[in-house]
Design a protein around this motif. Sequence first.
Motif, PDB file in Angstrom:
ATOM      1  N   ALA A   1      13.910  58.182  46.057  1.00  0.00           N
ATOM      2  CA  ALA A   1      13.754  57.989  44.611  1.00  0.00           C
ATOM      3  C   ALA A   1      13.339  59.262  43.890  1.00  0.00           C
ATOM      4  O   ALA A   1      13.411  59.321  42.661  1.00  0.00           O
ATOM      5  CB  ALA A   1      12.727  56.894  44.342  1.00  0.00           C
ATOM      6  N   ALA A   2      12.909  60.293  44.621  1.00  0.00           N
ATOM      7  CA  ALA A   2      12.570  61.564  43.984  1.00  0.00           C
ATOM      8  C   ALA A   2      13.789  62.195  43.313  1.00  0.00           C
ATOM      9  O   ALA A   2      13.648  62.930  42.330  1.00  0.00           O
ATOM     10  CB  ALA A   2      11.977  62.533  45.011  1.00  0.00           C
ATOM     11  N   MET A   3      14.983  61.919  43.835  1.00  0.00           N
ATOM     12  CA  MET A   3      16.199  62.440  43.192  1.00  0.00           C
ATOM     13  C   MET A   3      16.362  61.874  41.785  1.00  0.00           C
ATOM     14  O   MET A   3      16.462  62.637  40.813  1.00  0.00           O
ATOM     15  CB  MET A   3      17.432  62.150  44.048  1.00  0.00           C
ATOM     16  N   PRO A   4      16.416  60.535  41.624  1.00  0.00           N
ATOM     17  CA  PRO A   4      16.515  60.026  40.254  1.00  0.00           C
ATOM     18  C   PRO A   4      15.284  60.327  39.402  1.00  0.00           C
ATOM     19  O   PRO A   4      15.391  60.407  38.178  1.00  0.00           O
ATOM     20  CB  PRO A   4      16.699  58.509  40.449  1.00  0.00           C
ATOM     21  N   LEU A   5      14.107  60.504  40.034  1.00  0.00           N
ATOM     22  CA  LEU A   5      12.930  60.892  39.266  1.00  0.00           C
ATOM     23  C   LEU A   5      13.132  62.277  38.646  1.00  0.00           C
ATOM     24  O   LEU A   5      12.844  62.501  37.470  1.00  0.00           O
ATOM     25  CB  LEU A   5      11.690  60.887  40.147  1.00  0.00           C
ATOM     26  N   GLY A   6      13.639  63.211  39.434  1.00  0.00           N
ATOM     27  CA  GLY A   6      13.939  64.537  38.902  1.00  0.00           C
ATOM     28  C   GLY A   6      14.963  64.476  37.786  1.00  0.00           C
ATOM     29  O   GLY A   6      14.841  65.165  36.763  1.00  0.00           O
ATOM     30  N   ALA A   7      15.969  63.616  37.971  1.00  0.00           N
ATOM     31  CA  ALA A   7      16.983  63.447  36.934  1.00  0.00           C
ATOM     32  C   ALA A   7      16.387  62.844  35.673  1.00  0.00           C
ATOM     33  O   ALA A   7      16.750  63.224  34.556  1.00  0.00           O
ATOM     34  CB  ALA A   7      18.110  62.564  37.461  1.00  0.00           C
ATOM     35  N   LEU A   8      15.454  61.903  35.859  1.00  0.00           N
ATOM     36  CA  LEU A   8      14.845  61.245  34.707  1.00  0.00           C
ATOM     37  C   LEU A   8      13.916  62.185  33.949  1.00  0.00           C
ATOM     38  O   LEU A   8      13.907  62.211  32.711  1.00  0.00           O
ATOM     39  CB  LEU A   8      14.086  59.999  35.171  1.00  0.00           C
TER      40      LEU A   8
ATOM     41  N   TRP B   1      20.771  59.843  31.336  1.00  0.00           N
ATOM     42  CA  TRP B   1      19.331  60.005  31.571  1.00  0.00           C
ATOM     43  C   TRP B   1      18.639  58.663  31.739  1.00  0.00           C
ATOM     44  O   TRP B   1      17.919  58.437  32.709  1.00  0.00           O
ATOM     45  CB  TRP B   1      18.720  60.776  30.411  1.00  0.00           C
ATOM     46  N   LEU B   2      18.856  57.749  30.805  1.00  0.00           N
ATOM     47  CA  LEU B   2      18.244  56.431  30.911  1.00  0.00           C
ATOM     48  C   LEU B   2      18.779  55.647  32.103  1.00  0.00           C
ATOM     49  O   LEU B   2      18.052  54.896  32.759  1.00  0.00           O
ATOM     50  CB  LEU B   2      18.476  55.645  29.614  1.00  0.00           C
ATOM     51  N   GLY B   3      20.061  55.844  32.404  1.00  0.00           N
ATOM     52  CA  GLY B   3      20.651  55.146  33.537  1.00  0.00           C
ATOM     53  C   GLY B   3      20.057  55.534  34.875  1.00  0.00           C
ATOM     54  O   GLY B   3      20.132  54.775  35.842  1.00  0.00           O
ATOM     55  N   ARG B   4      19.440  56.716  34.934  1.00  0.00           N
ATOM     56  CA  ARG B   4      18.825  57.155  36.189  1.00  0.00           C
ATOM     57  C   ARG B   4      17.650  56.269  36.604  1.00  0.00           C
ATOM     58  O   ARG B   4      17.211  56.330  37.750  1.00  0.00           O
ATOM     59  CB  ARG B   4      18.332  58.593  36.051  1.00  0.00           C
ATOM     60  N   ILE B   5      17.146  55.469  35.669  1.00  0.00           N
ATOM     61  CA  ILE B   5      16.065  54.553  36.039  1.00  0.00           C
ATOM     62  C   ILE B   5      16.514  53.615  37.142  1.00  0.00           C
ATOM     63  O   ILE B   5      15.732  53.211  38.006  1.00  0.00           O
ATOM     64  CB  ILE B   5      15.584  53.770  34.799  1.00  0.00           C
ATOM     65  N   GLY B   6      17.797  53.251  37.136  1.00  0.00           N
ATOM     66  CA  GLY B   6      18.319  52.406  38.205  1.00  0.00           C
ATOM     67  C   GLY B   6      18.228  53.077  39.554  1.00  0.00           C
ATOM     68  O   GLY B   6      17.844  52.451  40.556  1.00  0.00           O
ATOM     69  N   PHE B   7      18.569  54.386  39.613  1.00  0.00           N
ATOM     70  CA  PHE B   7      18.432  55.132  40.858  1.00  0.00           C
ATOM     71  C   PHE B   7      16.966  55.291  41.253  1.00  0.00           C
ATOM     72  O   PHE B   7      16.634  55.315  42.430  1.00  0.00           O
ATOM     73  CB  PHE B   7      19.071  56.523  40.707  1.00  0.00           C
TER      74      PHE B   7
END
Length: 379
Positions: free
Chosen positions: A38-45, A332-338
Amino acid sequence: MVVLFLVNGFCYTNVVPWLPTLKSELHLSNTALGTAVAAMPLGALVTGLLASPLIARLGSGRAAVASGLLLALTLPLVAVAPGWWALASVLFVLGCADAWMDAAMNAHGLRVQHRYRRTIINTFHAVWSIAAVCGGLLGSSMAGLGIPLSAHLAVVALLLVALTLAASRGLLPGPEHAEREGRVALPGGARAPRPSMRAMFVLLALSVLLMMAGGIEDSAASWGAVYTRDELGANAFLAGLPFVACQALMTVGRLTGDRLTDRFGAVTVARSGALLTAAGLATALVFPGTAMAIAGFGLLGLGVSTLFPLTLAAAGDVPGVRSGDGVALVGWLGRIGFLGLPPLVGMVADTTSLGVGLWVIPACGVVAATLAAALRPRS
């Protein structure tokens, strides 16, 4: 343009088949692995909105090239991570670069689609899926043969750097909004317009839809190998096949998705795919087995294939919003799913079993089918 999607799809997927090995070598629980991933989508977010000013300053093409180079050069660091914090930190940087590249290459792809005057965005994502299949197969083969992860990722990084530099020669010139003038209400100047409340509502609906699509698509990468190996007892090679099956059928769906979208409309195509995703994985969980898991994740990939590209394309065509801004915001908002789904599945798995935790994914498919109406074209 196609090469940028290839680079993005091939990069991280080389790591996916190695996740069970990393889990064992770093002594991680299901929750720890899920939070590291989840660190990947966290970085994206955290940094994803920086894609908008990056695109405005450099142009979508050059922004995609710059972030692609960062993505490739960070990849080999996965192999030398000594523990959870180091692995999560590397994946965080990968997530930042992936978010910037994702927004930039989709914005540039939408410019190309406008010039073609028909749907082609699914084909670009099909190239991404083909590259992801190749990356997954290469990773599975290297893991099965016992090739050191560090050597594997170093060679992949060199290849991706060369491809990204080569792609920089074939980018579209001119301002980002050039192909949209006359199609939507958009000021001709470089300054970002202020979106209307209606536009913001559409962007919010598309963002939630992308959350569902991202969580569904990511489930094969995050949990397919772990579920097949730890829950079903498959060997290292078979454990990588749910992800490969997902990406292979996702490729089929994207190669046919443009024609289906032009014929039946984005809403119908996306809704049918979301329901197929839910039904495919649910069947595999009701009847557990290695073959069923591979088939279930394959149907999941076929169903989710058009959700991501169609949602990003719709975000780039919201009236009164620059393409780069719309794609960057929804992405950006969609990364919450990741970000949210891997830990959620992991926590349920640690409490019960991974087979139970994966039921979160069919539920996301049902939600996505409900939100597919947001893809209706607007002028």
